[in-house]
Design an enzyme around this catalytic site. Structure first.
Site, PDB file in Angstrom:
ATOM      1  N   ARG A  66       0.707  -1.225   0.095  1.00 54.09           N
ATOM      2  CA  ARG A  66      -0.001   0.131   0.031  1.00 54.09           C
ATOM      3  C   ARG A  66       1.003   1.139  -0.026  1.00 54.09           C
ATOM      4  NH1 ARG A  66      -2.313   1.676   4.463  1.00 54.09           N
ATOM      5  NH2 ARG A  66      -2.595  -0.238   5.288  1.00 54.09           N
ATOM      6  N   TYR A 121     -16.558  15.251 -17.300  1.00 54.17           N
ATOM      7  CA  TYR A 121     -17.131  13.806 -17.250  1.00 54.17           C
ATOM      8  C   TYR A 121     -18.135  13.685 -16.156  1.00 54.17           C
ATOM      9  CZ  TYR A 121     -16.972   8.917 -15.767  1.00 54.17           C
ATOM     10  OH  TYR A 121     -17.255   7.640 -15.674  1.00 54.17           O
ATOM     11  N   ASP A 186      -7.885  17.428 -16.412  1.00 55.85           N
ATOM     12  CA  ASP A 186      -8.176  16.118 -16.994  1.00 55.85           C
ATOM     13  C   ASP A 186      -8.026  16.017 -18.495  1.00 55.85           C
ATOM     14  OD1 ASP A 186      -9.502  13.592 -17.727  1.00 55.85           O
ATOM     15  OD2 ASP A 186     -10.867  13.775 -16.273  1.00 55.85           O
ATOM     16  N   LYS A 211      -8.859   4.565 -20.212  1.00 58.53           N
ATOM     17  CA  LYS A 211      -9.120   4.662 -21.548  1.00 58.53           C
ATOM     18  C   LYS A 211      -8.012   4.750 -22.784  1.00 58.53           C
ATOM     19  CE  LYS A 211     -12.878   5.836 -19.137  1.00 58.53           C
ATOM     20  NZ  LYS A 211     -13.164   7.028 -18.874  1.00 58.53           N
TER      21      LYS A 211
HETATM   22  C1  LIG Z   1     -13.726   7.727 -17.502  1.00 59.81           C
HETATM   23  C2  LIG Z   1     -13.362   9.101 -17.304  1.00 59.81           C
HETATM   24  C3  LIG Z   1     -13.020   9.615 -15.969  1.00 59.81           C
HETATM   25  C4  LIG Z   1     -13.390   8.367 -14.910  1.00 59.81           C
HETATM   26  O1  LIG Z   1     -12.374   7.572 -14.695  1.00 59.81           O
HETATM   27  P1  LIG Z   1     -12.348   5.736 -14.372  1.00 59.81           P
HETATM   28  O2  LIG Z   1     -11.134   5.145 -14.521  1.00 59.81           O
HETATM   29  O3  LIG Z   1     -13.683   5.195 -14.842  1.00 59.81           O
HETATM   30  O4  LIG Z   1     -12.586   5.932 -12.997  1.00 59.81           O
HETATM   31  C5  LIG Z   1     -12.569  10.633 -15.823  1.00 59.81           C
HETATM   32  N1  LIG Z   1     -12.461  11.526 -16.683  1.00 59.81           N
HETATM   33  C6  LIG Z   1     -12.859  11.353 -17.802  1.00 59.81           C
HETATM   34  C7  LIG Z   1     -12.570  12.249 -18.736  1.00 59.81           C
HETATM   35  C8  LIG Z   1     -13.215  10.059 -18.271  1.00 59.81           C
HETATM   36  O5  LIG Z   1     -13.524   9.928 -19.734  1.00 59.81           O
END
Ligand SMILES: *Cc1c(COP(=O)(O)O)cnc(C)c1O
Length: 415
Positions: A66, A121, A186, A211
């Site tokens: 951890r 998001y 982001d 992603k």
């Molecule tokens: C999918 C997504 C998230 C969240 O990510 P997870 O891995 O599903 O927790 C945050 N920001 C954007 C732009 C996303 O497409």
């Protein structure tokens, strides 16, 4: 690694500097949950160093997974290098990463307010508005960041290109407006291949690594690239709250990075072809893709090296047409998520942006496409036959399909 290497080279070689010394070529996966301690004193010192966000001392121990894992740390090193950052900290998901960023900049710091530029998001929008983390959020337009700041603002959150309608925000301008308040961008849609927010003054570049970074639809993960001081605060939150990335996931992400530039460029090329095709289609009322408005403020020119492989569109036939198209595609899988090698289609208002309040939710006629690595003509043919199915439905008078989400969408229908 030296700063002069091309990002494509960094993607292949980053985070691998210790492999030759270990006598191995592929990335090793260390699954240890606990680690031998040299002696109580050095074990305790190591624990102390890492529990407060530091790295394991050279003569110490990694103690417990951890606190530190070398497979995760190699991925973090590679991602940091791609993002032109001093460090990166990986988490169990993009949302775990965003949670850690919020916790590290509020609460114990005395700040309890966040400024969030919309659109975001759906999960991020919801997390910030839910009150779960004890922060208050002011949502605003990119030009209203300065106006929205308060003395207790600890963080500014922005996403660009934004999920799902690809809205572009001017990162350098938002950083300027935020003044001393750190900005997290982001960067999930752009990836470090197309955009490096830290070069534009952002304190952090965050990814849902689920992603594009993973790119194969088989890992849930998040990562934040930032300066070493911020990384210490994030590692401390991670060590205390336990939102860890498993080493198998880190291995897959690190391997995924090697093909990231090639995937993103190829997917982007196909996306541009598909956008040109969509623009001329009578079934489509509007296409959302960076640069279609000719970049009047020069933002794309300043901050991006490409426009990416995500597309959104408004269907002229409204929700009914959108619904038919999602069930009629054969190559595009009807599924949430994005950025993988295969193409996906989904309805943001019903799915990814469902938790967003109605006033900020995408319209009911919007569909989002994530373009994969299939042959682009096959993808266009698939959309064409799905559009034909929607037109057939409308002709047959089936323009109001009853779906479980239809009632939930009443609040989402706008203009
Ligand atoms: C999918 C997504 C998230 C969240 O990510 P997870 O891995 O599903 O927790 C945050 N920001 C954007 C732009 C996303 O497409």
């Amino acid at each position: 690694m030296t700063a002069s290497l091309h990002p494509d080279t960094v993607a292949v070689h980053g985070g691998r500097s210790d492999l030759a010394g270990l006598g191995v070529h592929a990335l090793p996966i260390d699954l240890s949950t606990t680690n031998p301690l040299p002696d109580i004193e050095r074990g305790g010192d190591s624990y102390e160093a890492m529990a407060t966000g530091g790295r394991p001392p050279a003569d110490g121990s990694m103690v417990y997974a951890r606190l530190w894992n070398p497979t995760v740390a190699r991925f973090e090193e590679a991602l940091a290098e791609l993002e032109h950052a001093q460090a990166a900290v990986a988490f169990a998901s993009g949302m775990a990463a965003m949670t850690a960023v919020i916790l590290a900049h509020t609460g114990a710091t005395g700040a309890r307010h966040v400024v969030a530029v919309r659109p975001l998001y759906g999960g991020t929008d919801h997390l910030l508005g839910s009150g779960l983390l004890g922060v208050e959020t002011t949502y605003c337009h990119p030009d209203e960041v300065a106006l929205s700041l308060r003395p207790d603002t600890g963080l500014v959150v922005v996403e660009t290109p934004a999920n799902p309608t690809l809205d572009i925000a001017d990162i350098a301008d938002i950083v300027r407006q935020a003044g001393a308040v750190p900005v997290v961008v982001d960067n999930t849609f752009a990836t470090p291949v197309l955009q490096n927010p830290i070069d534009l003054g952002a304190a952090m570049s965050l990814h849902s690594a689920t992603k594009y970074l993973g790119g194969h639809g088989d890992v849930i993960a998040g990562v934040v690239a930032c300066g070493e001081h911020t990384a210490e605060a994030l590692r401390r939150v991670r060590a205390v709250t336990g939102g860890l990335l498993h080493p198998l996931g880190a291995y897959l992400l690190h391997r995924g990075l090697t093909t990231l530039p090639v995937r993103v460029r190829h997917q982007q090329e196909s996306a541009r072809r598909i956008v040109q095709w969509l623009i001329d289609r009578p079934e489509v009322a509007e296409v959302f893709y960076p640069g279609l408005d000719d970049d009047p403020r020069g933002i794309l020119e300043r901050q991006m090296r490409g426009t990416g492989a995500m597309i959104a569109m408004r269907m002229r036939g409204g929700f009914a047409a959108a619904s038919t198209v999602t069930s009629a595609t054969r190559l595009f899988t009807h599924a949430v998520s994005l950025g993988g090698v295969d193409s996906l289609i989904q309805h943001p208002a019903a799915l990814t942006h469902r938790p967003v309040p109605p006033e900020a939710r995408p319209a009911a006629d919007v569909l989002r496409l994530s373009i994969g690595l299939e042959d682009v003509d096959d993808l266009i043919a698939d959309l064409a036959q799905a559009f034909a199915a929607a037109a057939g439905d409308a002709d047959a008078g089936h323009s109001e399909p009853v779906t479980p989400s239809a009632s939930a969408l009443r609040g989402a229908v706008r203009s």
